[in-house]
Enzyme design. Structure first.
Site, mmCIF file in Angstrom:
data_model
loop_
_atom_site.group_PDB
_atom_site.id
_atom_site.type_symbol
_atom_site.label_atom_id
_atom_site.label_comp_id
_atom_site.label_asym_id
_atom_site.label_seq_id
_atom_site.Cartn_x
_atom_site.Cartn_y
_atom_site.Cartn_z
ATOM 1 N N MET A 239 -21.923 43.184 9.046
ATOM 2 C CA MET A 239 -22.858 42.664 10.048
ATOM 3 C C MET A 239 -22.257 41.425 10.721
ATOM 4 O O MET A 239 -22.957 40.705 11.436
ATOM 5 C CB MET A 239 -24.203 42.334 9.408
ATOM 6 C CG MET A 239 -24.879 43.577 8.822
ATOM 7 S SD MET A 239 -26.662 43.456 8.756
ATOM 8 C CE MET A 239 -26.882 42.094 7.633
ATOM 9 N N TYR B 200 -20.157 37.657 11.230
ATOM 10 C CA TYR B 200 -20.110 36.290 10.723
ATOM 11 C C TYR B 200 -19.231 36.308 9.459
ATOM 12 O O TYR B 200 -19.640 35.926 8.368
ATOM 13 C CB TYR B 200 -21.506 35.729 10.440
ATOM 14 C CG TYR B 200 -21.570 34.253 10.712
ATOM 15 C CD1 TYR B 200 -21.549 33.765 12.023
ATOM 16 C CD2 TYR B 200 -21.594 33.322 9.678
ATOM 17 C CE1 TYR B 200 -21.563 32.405 12.286
ATOM 18 C CE2 TYR B 200 -21.613 31.960 9.932
ATOM 19 C CZ TYR B 200 -21.603 31.508 11.234
ATOM 20 O OH TYR B 200 -21.612 30.154 11.489
ATOM 21 N N GLU C 168 -14.535 35.126 3.599
ATOM 22 C CA GLU C 168 -13.474 35.660 2.722
ATOM 23 C C GLU C 168 -13.910 36.906 1.950
ATOM 24 O O GLU C 168 -13.062 37.673 1.504
ATOM 25 C CB GLU C 168 -12.979 34.580 1.747
ATOM 26 C CG GLU C 168 -12.158 33.478 2.387
ATOM 27 C CD GLU C 168 -13.030 32.307 2.846
ATOM 28 O OE1 GLU C 168 -14.250 32.497 3.066
ATOM 29 O OE2 GLU C 168 -12.479 31.201 2.985
ATOM 30 N N GLY C 169 -15.208 37.089 1.751
ATOM 31 C CA GLY C 169 -15.691 38.319 1.098
ATOM 32 C C GLY C 169 -15.359 39.529 1.952
ATOM 33 O O GLY C 169 -14.741 40.503 1.483
ATOM 34 N N HIS C 170 -15.746 39.459 3.233
ATOM 35 C CA HIS C 170 -15.409 40.546 4.165
ATOM 36 C C HIS C 170 -13.887 40.696 4.262
ATOM 37 O O HIS C 170 -13.364 41.819 4.311
ATOM 38 C CB HIS C 170 -15.936 40.229 5.564
ATOM 39 C CG HIS C 170 -17.416 40.028 5.659
ATOM 40 N ND1 HIS C 170 -17.990 38.804 5.854
ATOM 41 C CD2 HIS C 170 -18.449 40.920 5.593
ATOM 42 C CE1 HIS C 170 -19.314 38.930 5.927
ATOM 43 N NE2 HIS C 170 -19.621 40.202 5.764
ATOM 44 N N GLN D 64 -32.464 47.994 9.543
ATOM 45 C CA GLN D 64 -32.480 47.661 8.122
ATOM 46 C C GLN D 64 -33.209 46.338 7.858
ATOM 47 O O GLN D 64 -33.262 45.866 6.728
ATOM 48 C CB GLN D 64 -31.075 47.640 7.525
ATOM 49 C CG GLN D 64 -30.178 46.494 7.943
ATOM 50 C CD GLN D 64 -28.747 46.691 7.458
ATOM 51 O OE1 GLN D 64 -28.066 47.631 7.848
ATOM 52 N NE2 GLN D 64 -28.287 45.812 6.586
ATOM 53 N N GLU E 245 -19.044 44.764 -3.998
ATOM 54 C CA GLU E 245 -19.932 44.797 -5.173
ATOM 55 C C GLU E 245 -20.997 43.716 -5.090
ATOM 56 O O GLU E 245 -21.952 43.721 -5.855
ATOM 57 C CB GLU E 245 -19.093 44.654 -6.461
ATOM 58 C CG GLU E 245 -18.268 45.899 -6.750
ATOM 59 C CD GLU E 245 -17.294 45.726 -7.907
ATOM 60 O OE1 GLU E 245 -17.228 44.617 -8.490
ATOM 61 O OE2 GLU E 245 -16.576 46.705 -8.208
ATOM 62 N N SER F 7 -22.937 35.531 4.461
ATOM 63 C CA SER F 7 -23.210 34.997 5.797
ATOM 64 C C SER F 7 -24.494 34.179 5.773
ATOM 65 O O SER F 7 -24.662 33.242 6.543
ATOM 66 C CB SER F 7 -23.342 36.139 6.809
ATOM 67 O OG SER F 7 -22.238 37.015 6.699
HETATM 68 P P1 AMP Z 1 -22.616 42.188 5.309
HETATM 69 O O1 AMP Z 1 -21.897 41.736 6.553
HETATM 70 O O2 AMP Z 1 -23.269 41.081 4.555
HETATM 71 O O3 AMP Z 1 -23.491 43.380 5.550
HETATM 72 O O4 AMP Z 1 -21.481 42.693 4.332
HETATM 73 C C1 AMP Z 1 -20.550 43.667 4.720
HETATM 74 C C2 AMP Z 1 -19.784 44.124 3.509
HETATM 75 O O5 AMP Z 1 -19.099 43.011 2.936
HETATM 76 C C3 AMP Z 1 -20.681 44.708 2.422
HETATM 77 O O6 AMP Z 1 -20.045 45.838 1.839
HETATM 78 C C4 AMP Z 1 -20.797 43.569 1.442
HETATM 79 O O7 AMP Z 1 -21.037 43.988 0.116
HETATM 80 C C5 AMP Z 1 -19.427 42.939 1.565
HETATM 81 N N1 AMP Z 1 -19.501 41.543 1.118
HETATM 82 C C6 AMP Z 1 -20.319 40.575 1.590
HETATM 83 N N2 AMP Z 1 -20.154 39.432 0.901
HETATM 84 C C7 AMP Z 1 -19.211 39.689 -0.038
HETATM 85 C C8 AMP Z 1 -18.611 38.921 -1.078
HETATM 86 N N3 AMP Z 1 -18.941 37.652 -1.303
HETATM 87 N N4 AMP Z 1 -17.679 39.511 -1.846
HETATM 88 C C9 AMP Z 1 -17.332 40.817 -1.642
HETATM 89 N N5 AMP Z 1 -17.856 41.590 -0.690
HETATM 90 C C10 AMP Z 1 -18.790 41.038 0.100
#
Ligand code: AMP
Length: 282
Positions: free
Chosen positions: A31, A33, A36-38, A62, A149, A187
């Site tokens: 989504m 923003y 480092e996770g993304h 959603q 995860e 985010s």
């Molecule tokens: P989002 O933009 O929050 O919908 O996340 C997009 C993808 O990035 C999803 O598969 C999340 O699980 C993954 N994601 C978000 N934050 C993290 C994080 N801290 N560590 C690992 N993956 C993440």
């Protein structure tokens, strides 16, 4: 320069061209923003595929009324730089109208796996996720798609949907990336003020406590849930949405910890709802 397009037919013809050349495709749905996770998902996708598509779309279906759809942070310029520097090849950044034009009438719903944890307080959320992810799979036809995860229930749901609907791709789960002090990157962390940011540490502290208990041999879900709950309750700014332990694959609650389990929490810090979890196989 990385290509950015919000146009489904443009993305499809690029994918078709790559397929014609025999190139493998990795998809990282987000989504935006980006943090480092993304980035860890994109890095993994770049390692394992010839071409990597990152989708950046704040998916309206959603979000329930009253949730943070409008205020959800957005910064496509910064996201584009991060994607380019991480080695992605294409950003799909559609408008809601491109994804859900007038007359849009089809939804993907799931009966199992969506009732517990986040599904309890967000009953329409996972239907919206399944629908958008199905569309993204059809638009980008990836060989592999990467999910964190951090959203463990979502990951289990997507794996189940791929199996149930015979999508022809591999789902790759990637570990949670945390801040130095333990807070899972999100985010939504940008919503926290300085005091709340400190208070938010209670989530990862409760997660560490629960994980240690299981590692040390505790097999009663109730005992672990109680200890984690009491830990969170020591933080005055925290309000628990849920603390629960479920089977990691079918998301059914378990009384006794055995096999692969997911211990997941959702906690409000002020107005901000944060999630965290640990998965363990015993
Ligand atoms: P989002 O933009 O929050 O919908 O996340 C997009 C993808 O990035 C999803 O598969 C999340 O699980 C993954 N994601 C978000 N934050 C993290 C994080 N801290 N560590 C690992 N993956 C993440």
């Amino acid at each position: 320069m990385i290509k950015v397009s919000g146009c489904i037919s443009e993305i499809k013809s690029q994918i078709k061209e790559w397929k014609r050349q025999g190139l493998s495709i990795g998809l990282v749905p987000t989504m935006g923003y980006l943090h480092e996770g993304h980035q860890s998902l994109i890095e993994r996708a770049v390692k394992e595929n010839d071409r990597v598509v990152v989708s950046i779309f704040v998916n309206p279906i959603q979000f329930a009324p009253g949730e943070d759809l409008e205020s959800y942070p957005r910064d496509i310029k910064k996201d584009t730089v991060l994607c380019e520097q991480t080695g992605a090849h294409l950003i799909f950044n559609p408008t809601p109208e491109e994804m859900y034009p007038n007359g849009f009438s089809t939804n993907v719903t799931m009966n199992g796996l969506t009732k517990e944890l986040c599904g309890k307080t967000r009953p329409t959320h996972f239907g919206g996720v399944c629908t958008v992810v199905s569309k993204l799979f059809n638009i980008t036809a990836p060989d592999r798609a990467y999910f964190g995860e951090k959203d463990a229930q979502q990951l289990a749901i997507i794996k189940r949907m791929v199996k149930d609907l015979n999508f022809d791709l591999e789902i790759v789960g990637c570990p949670i990336v945390r801040e130095k002090d333990g807070l899972a990157k999100s985010s939504r962390n940008t919503y926290l003020n300085a005091t709340e940011r400190k208070a938010a540490l209670i989530l990862s502290k409760a997660i560490s406590l629960g994980k240690e208990m299981v590692k040390n041999g505790e097999r009663s879900s109730a005992a672990v849930i109680k200890a984690m709950t009491e830990k969170i309750e020591t933080e005055p700014l925290a309000k628990i949405d849920y603390v629960n332990i479920v089977n990691a694959e079918n998301i059914e609650p378990v009384d006794t910890i055995s096999g692969s389990i997911l211990a997941a929490i959702a906690v409000y810090i002020g107005k901000t709802r944060l999630i965290d979890n640990f998965m363990i196989t015993v």
